[in-house]
Design a protein around this motif. Structure first.
Motif, short mmCIF file in Angstrom:
data_model
loop_
_atom_site.label_atom_id
_atom_site.label_comp_id
_atom_site.label_asym_id
_atom_site.label_seq_id
_atom_site.Cartn_x
_atom_site.Cartn_y
_atom_site.Cartn_z
N THR A 66 39.02 36.90 7.19
CA THR A 66 38.84 38.28 6.75
C THR A 66 37.42 38.76 7.00
O THR A 66 37.20 39.87 7.52
N TYR A 69 36.80 39.05 10.84
CA TYR A 69 37.53 40.16 11.47
C TYR A 69 37.00 41.50 10.98
O TYR A 69 36.94 42.47 11.74
N LEU A 104 44.77 42.00 10.54
CA LEU A 104 44.06 40.82 10.03
C LEU A 104 45.02 39.66 9.80
O LEU A 104 44.70 38.51 10.13
#
Length: 406
Positions: A66, A69, A104
């Motif tokens: 997370t 990205y 994601l």
């Protein structure tokens, strides 16, 4: 009258935006749940002394993914960042934020795939560092090329071969790339101790078939969010995608049943092989084409995994390279075959483009993984010590076992 029409149009637009946002949010949640499937599939396959590590890796990998990205990967793939005020970000019911969440969950599937291949002997923090660079740099490089038209590669395909590379839900972009990255990591780590005894290969039996089956079921259910909701809008929903996903899944199950000689490990990976392969062309194929795609994927997985385990020194614990790498590559090519109108598909696809695009994804995955894992192997080392591997990753890394045996 004009004011009333404008008002109605505004209401319809707001309703459409909110519906699309909810639709994509539900898809993101379904794919996020698939990570529990990755976790339990690995927990059920690895030996008991490595079960805690499997659970922790998948969860922490998602956290690292997370961050990577959010700050790098999404910007690299789509040219968008989130460095604006909350009012700006929430425009259009926050659709762009939900789109990030959805994409994601795809990006984070890459380290989840890798995790299954390198299980039982990988060090914890070097793998997390690798996750950051894979999700932040390698995966979004190819993702942006295919799904955002970066570097004009898709334009070149269309100009010279008639059609751009088609990968509706990620057979190559997600699964193929993840599987080929995992192959490199597995090769760098080498075989687990005890796999070869007296010159003969020894296979470690799965520790918990019910957990393995649970993981396969969670993944199979979530996959319908993975595929159908790749349309990213209510207007784009296609029953054809759902039907093709179903047929490919069933084809994989039955093929793995026969080719795997009723082995439960193969049977529960069979649907996943079919679903991996159908992602690319699920919006184009006839259901019979999807069924054939799934059948061939199931056979491919069983044969390739059996060969790796018994004939090579590539110790891929969950068979993620055959399942995601090979079946994902097959899916990219299968879209170019069964997407043709002559075979009942919708057309608008080039087989040569599908072959070249698939090869490009494999090349980027291999090159990027070699750089990341090669450097980490030199700088920090990737593998547990022989003593830690013998004791198990649960005790060596997390200082706890999966069950209290007192």
């Amino acid at each position: 009258m004009s004011d009333n029409l404008t008002q109605v149009q505004g209401v319809v637009q707001a309703l459409t935006q909110s519906s699309d946002t909810l639709f994509l949010l539900l898809g993101a949640i379904m794919v996020f749940l698939m990570h529990a499937g990755f976790a339990f599939l690995e927990v059920g396959t690895v030996r008991k002394k490595n079960q805690v590590n499997a659970l922790v890796k998948i969860l922490v990998d998602f956290g690292v993914s997370t961050i990577a990205y959010f700050f790098i990967g999404y910007w690299l793939a789509y040219g968008s960042t989130f460095f604006a005020d909350a009012e700006t970000l929430s425009a259009g019911n926050g659709y762009e934020l939900v789109k990030f969440f959805f994409l994601l969950t795809f990006a984070a599937a890459i380290p989840a795939i890798v995790s299954g291949g390198i299980a039982e002997r990988a060090r914890f923090y070097p793998v997390l560092i690798a996750t950051f660079f894979i999700v932040g740099l390698i995966y979004p490089l190819f993702e942006g090329i295919i799904w955002n038209g970066n570097f004009h590669v898709q334009q070149w395909f269309e100009q010279h071969l008639g059609h751009p590379f088609h990968d509706f839900a990620g057979s190559v972009v997600v699964h193929g790339v993840g599987g080929w990255i995992a192959l490199v990591a597995v090769i760098f780590l080498g075989m687990r101790h005890g796999r070869v005894r007296a010159g003969k290969h020894t296979n470690f039996a799965p520790s918990n078939i019910p957990f393995l089956a649970l993981g396969a079921w969670i993944l199979s259910v979530g996959w319908f969010g993975f595929n159908v909701m790749s349309a990213q809008s209510i207007n784009g929903i296609s029953g054809l995608v759902a039907m093709n996903s179903l047929m490919a899944m069933v084809g994989g199950i039955l093929a793995a049943l026969i080719a795997g000689k009723n082995d439960p490990g193969f049977i529960h990976n069979g649907p996943l092989a079919g679903l991996v392969a159908v992602c690319a062309g699920s919006d184009l194929m006839h259901p019979l084409g999807a069924l054939v795609t799934g059948v061939l994927a199931g056979v491919l997985f069983v044969r390739a995994f059996t060969f790796l385990q018994n004939k090579t020194r590539i110790d891929d614990v969950l068979g993620v390279w055959p399942l995601h790498g090979l079946c994902g590559a097959w899916g990219g090519v299968a879209a170019g075959i069964f997407g043709q109108q002559s075979l009942g598909g919708l057309g608008g696809i080039s087989l040569m483009t599908q072959i070249l695009g698939t090869c490009l994804g494999i090349l980027i995955a291999l090159a990027g993984a070699f750089i990341v894992y090669g450097l980490l192997n030199q700088i920090t080392g990737l593998r547990l010590s022989q003593e830690d591997e013998f004791n198990g990753a649960d005790l060596a890394i997390h200082k706890i076992s999966s069950t209290n045996e007192e």
